[in-house]
Design a protein around this motif. Structure first.
Motif, mmCIF file in Angstrom:
data_model
loop_
_atom_site.group_PDB
_atom_site.id
_atom_site.type_symbol
_atom_site.label_atom_id
_atom_site.label_comp_id
_atom_site.label_asym_id
_atom_site.label_seq_id
_atom_site.Cartn_x
_atom_site.Cartn_y
_atom_site.Cartn_z
ATOM 1 N N ALA A 1 -7.003 30.678 -11.586
ATOM 2 C CA ALA A 1 -6.477 29.466 -10.947
ATOM 3 C C ALA A 1 -6.943 29.427 -9.501
ATOM 4 O O ALA A 1 -7.148 30.470 -8.863
ATOM 5 C CB ALA A 1 -4.955 29.431 -11.004
ATOM 6 N N ASP A 2 -7.107 28.205 -8.969
ATOM 7 C CA ASP A 2 -7.564 28.054 -7.594
ATOM 8 C C ASP A 2 -7.215 26.655 -7.104
ATOM 9 O O ASP A 2 -6.754 25.795 -7.871
ATOM 10 C CB ASP A 2 -9.081 28.273 -7.519
ATOM 11 N N ASP A 3 -7.432 26.427 -5.808
ATOM 12 C CA ASP A 3 -7.323 25.103 -5.174
ATOM 13 C C ASP A 3 -5.966 24.451 -5.424
ATOM 14 O O ASP A 3 -5.876 23.319 -5.924
ATOM 15 C CB ASP A 3 -8.440 24.179 -5.672
ATOM 16 N N VAL A 4 -4.902 25.143 -5.056
ATOM 17 C CA VAL A 4 -3.548 24.623 -5.240
ATOM 18 C C VAL A 4 -3.216 23.691 -4.079
ATOM 19 O O VAL A 4 -3.314 24.074 -2.908
ATOM 20 C CB VAL A 4 -2.522 25.767 -5.304
ATOM 21 N N GLU A 5 -2.825 22.465 -4.406
ATOM 22 C CA GLU A 5 -2.515 21.470 -3.382
ATOM 23 C C GLU A 5 -1.223 20.742 -3.727
ATOM 24 O O GLU A 5 -0.851 20.636 -4.902
ATOM 25 C CB GLU A 5 -3.654 20.451 -3.250
ATOM 26 N N LEU A 6 -0.566 20.233 -2.695
ATOM 27 C CA LEU A 6 0.681 19.489 -2.870
ATOM 28 C C LEU A 6 0.615 18.241 -2.000
ATOM 29 O O LEU A 6 0.327 18.314 -0.808
ATOM 30 C CB LEU A 6 1.881 20.350 -2.463
ATOM 31 N N ARG B 1 0.820 -1.193 0.000
ATOM 32 C CA ARG B 1 0.000 0.000 0.000
ATOM 33 C C ARG B 1 0.864 1.256 0.000
ATOM 34 O O ARG B 1 1.833 1.360 0.741
ATOM 35 C CB ARG B 1 -0.913 0.003 1.226
ATOM 36 N N ALA B 2 0.503 2.213 -0.833
ATOM 37 C CA ALA B 2 1.209 3.488 -0.880
ATOM 38 C C ALA B 2 0.725 4.382 0.260
ATOM 39 O O ALA B 2 -0.430 4.305 0.690
ATOM 40 C CB ALA B 2 0.976 4.162 -2.221
ATOM 41 N N GLU B 3 1.631 5.236 0.743
ATOM 42 C CA GLU B 3 1.295 6.190 1.792
ATOM 43 C C GLU B 3 1.223 7.582 1.181
ATOM 44 O O GLU B 3 2.159 8.032 0.526
ATOM 45 C CB GLU B 3 2.360 6.150 2.904
ATOM 46 N N VAL B 4 0.122 8.282 1.393
ATOM 47 C CA VAL B 4 -0.100 9.600 0.808
ATOM 48 C C VAL B 4 -0.239 10.631 1.912
ATOM 49 O O VAL B 4 -1.017 10.437 2.858
ATOM 50 C CB VAL B 4 -1.349 9.614 -0.092
ATOM 51 N N SER B 5 0.513 11.723 1.808
ATOM 52 C CA SER B 5 0.443 12.806 2.786
ATOM 53 C C SER B 5 0.182 14.118 2.065
ATOM 54 O O SER B 5 0.734 14.377 0.996
ATOM 55 C CB SER B 5 1.748 12.911 3.584
ATOM 56 N N SER B 6 -0.657 14.940 2.658
ATOM 57 C CA SER B 6 -0.939 16.263 2.104
ATOM 58 C C SER B 6 -0.015 17.285 2.764
ATOM 59 O O SER B 6 0.120 17.321 3.995
ATOM 60 C CB SER B 6 -2.397 16.636 2.359
ATOM 61 N N LEU B 7 0.648 18.093 1.941
ATOM 62 C CA LEU B 7 1.566 19.104 2.436
ATOM 63 C C LEU B 7 0.938 20.489 2.331
ATOM 64 O O LEU B 7 0.072 20.730 1.492
ATOM 65 C CB LEU B 7 2.871 19.076 1.639
ATOM 66 N N ASN B 8 1.396 21.381 3.166
ATOM 67 C CA ASN B 8 0.810 22.711 3.205
ATOM 68 C C ASN B 8 1.339 23.598 2.077
ATOM 69 O O ASN B 8 2.547 23.734 1.885
ATOM 70 C CB ASN B 8 1.121 23.387 4.551
ATOM 71 N N VAL B 9 0.410 24.178 1.312
ATOM 72 C CA VAL B 9 0.734 25.237 0.363
ATOM 73 C C VAL B 9 0.106 26.509 0.902
ATOM 74 O O VAL B 9 -1.125 26.613 0.999
ATOM 75 C CB VAL B 9 0.189 24.942 -1.043
ATOM 76 N N ALA B 10 0.915 27.473 1.292
ATOM 77 C CA ALA B 10 0.401 28.699 1.882
ATOM 78 C C ALA B 10 -0.541 29.401 0.916
ATOM 79 O O ALA B 10 -0.219 29.594 -0.259
ATOM 80 C CB ALA B 10 1.558 29.627 2.257
ATOM 81 N N HIS B 11 -1.723 29.745 1.392
ATOM 82 C CA HIS B 11 -2.723 30.465 0.592
ATOM 83 C C HIS B 11 -3.063 29.692 -0.684
ATOM 84 O O HIS B 11 -3.258 30.283 -1.751
ATOM 85 C CB HIS B 11 -2.223 31.870 0.240
ATOM 86 N N GLY B 12 -3.154 28.370 -0.554
ATOM 87 C CA GLY B 12 -3.424 27.548 -1.721
ATOM 88 C C GLY B 12 -4.801 27.768 -2.316
ATOM 89 O O GLY B 12 -5.014 27.537 -3.506
ATOM 90 N N THR B 13 -5.758 28.220 -1.505
ATOM 91 C CA THR B 13 -7.098 28.533 -2.016
ATOM 92 C C THR B 13 -7.302 30.026 -2.203
ATOM 93 O O THR B 13 -8.347 30.442 -2.697
ATOM 94 C CB THR B 13 -8.183 28.008 -1.062
ATOM 95 N N PHE B 14 -6.335 30.833 -1.776
ATOM 96 C CA PHE B 14 -6.340 32.291 -1.918
ATOM 97 C C PHE B 14 -7.394 32.979 -1.052
ATOM 98 O O PHE B 14 -7.484 34.215 -1.050
ATOM 99 C CB PHE B 14 -6.517 32.706 -3.384
ATOM 100 N N ASP B 15 -8.192 32.195 -0.307
ATOM 101 C CA ASP B 15 -9.222 32.799 0.524
ATOM 102 C C ASP B 15 -8.646 33.602 1.685
ATOM 103 O O ASP B 15 -9.315 34.513 2.204
ATOM 104 C CB ASP B 15 -10.158 31.712 1.076
ATOM 105 N N SER B 16 -7.434 33.277 2.103
ATOM 106 C CA SER B 16 -6.819 33.984 3.227
ATOM 107 C C SER B 16 -6.101 35.258 2.794
ATOM 108 O O SER B 16 -5.575 35.988 3.639
ATOM 109 C CB SER B 16 -5.831 33.061 3.945
#
Length: 326
Positions: free
Chosen positions: A307-312, A111-126
């Motif tokens: 562009a929106d919803d930037v995730e890493l 099984r692969a392990e998946v982790s979500s990393l923080n992208v500052a202001h990735g949704t631009f709402d902040s």
């Protein structure tokens, strides 16, 4: 004893300067030597990335390699577009060759392990509506780049709008074929978030985002308007990367890219660019962009491109054992 300078020959070929004998020698060596093959693949990726930034050649469709082009022992030829065309053919050819002598793969798939990393202001709402930092900021977690702005829509959602093409370094006549937004990610500070249970696992980074192109007055003049998503990995300080851009791309460890072409009124949905996460990489540079698909030295208004919803995310995949059977 092998006295050939293969690195120089690889660069010479990527520049389209090898003769028939040199191309044949390099082709044979790539097939026979896994180390040379890996160096060619990495050099081809860097060569293509540098061409994107310096010559604005990264706005075309992703290369496609057909089965007919994957002929065994076929000499290398020069390509006017991405060197990865040959790289993909080499990898496919190597895989076919492996099947030719037989291979026993593990049936069970760990099984692969998946982790979500923080992208500052990735949704631009902040972020507050308005222009983002112009130029090339070397601060972690801060958006910067060409003329782009954060806009707030009627439902309260905020996202990034590409305003016009530019040259992030402000070089006169340095090219203005695309509008890009950049952010540095501190991989060294985030590594504790993805410590895989298997220390030998193969790790990849995936950058994803959504794009939308609304109808505008420039649609007829620029039908090839496209969005780009890129991720570059470095072992260098952001200050050095920003100062040396774009020539510092020659020092990139690995890179990933995705290009989408949207018609007016279309939304891309989530798209992603993927690259290997090499252990020496300390910094990731992520870019969102929109370009006109042609060379230009003057700014061009882009109309309504968003562009929106930037995730890493990072994925750790255990290496499957392979046993060669004669």
């Amino acid at each position: 004893m092998d006295t050939m300078d293969w690195d120089s020959l690889i660069q010479k070929h990527l520049d389209g300067q090898t003769n028939a004998e040199e191309a044949e020698a390099l082709s044979s060596r790539i097939v026979a030597d896994a180390g040379i093959r890996a160096r060619y693949l990495q050099a081809g990726q860097v060569h293509g990335a540098l061409a994107d930034e310096v010559l604005a050649l990264g706005l075309g469709d992703d290369p496609k390699v057909g089965v007919a082009s994957m002929e065994k022992n076929k000499p290398i030829r020069s390509f006017a577009c991405w060197p990865q065309q040959l790289a993909a053919a080499i990898v496919a050819g190597a895989f076919v060759g492996l099947l030719g002598i037989g291979a026993a793969w593990a049936i069970g798939k760990p099984r692969a392990e998946v982790s979500s990393l923080n992208v500052a202001h990735g949704t631009f709402d902040s972020l507050l509506p308005g222009l983002i930092v112009r130029g090339f900021s070397s601060r972690f977690g801060e958006w910067s780049g060409d003329p782009v702005e954060v806009v707030e829509e009627s439902d309260g959602n905020r996202r990034l709008r590409f305003m016009e093409t530019g040259n992030v370094k402000g070089v006169p006549k340095g090219g203005a074929s695309a509008c890009n937004a950049f952010q540095f990610i501190d991989l060294a500070a985030l590594r504790h978030q993805w410590q895989a249970s298997d220390s030998n696992a193969r790790q990849t980074l995936e950058l994803s985002a959504t794009f939308e192109r609304k109808p505008s007055s420039i649609d007829e003049a620029f039908p090839k308007l496209r969005a780009t998503l890129r991720i570059y990995l470095f072992e260098a300080d952001p200050d050095i990367i920003a100062e040396g851009w774009p020539h510092v791309l020659a020092d990139v460890i690995t890179a990933g890219k995705k290009v989408v072409r949207l018609e007016p009124g279309e939304t891309s949905g989530e798209i992603s660019a993927v690259c290997l996460l090499e252990p020496e990489a300390t910094v990731a540079l992520i870019t969102l962009g929109a370009g006109v698909g042609m060379e230009s030295n003057t700014p061009i208004a882009l109309g309504n491109y968003y562009a929106d919803d930037v995730e890493l995310t990072v994925t750790s995949s255990p290496k499957l054992p392979v046993r060669i059977v004669k």
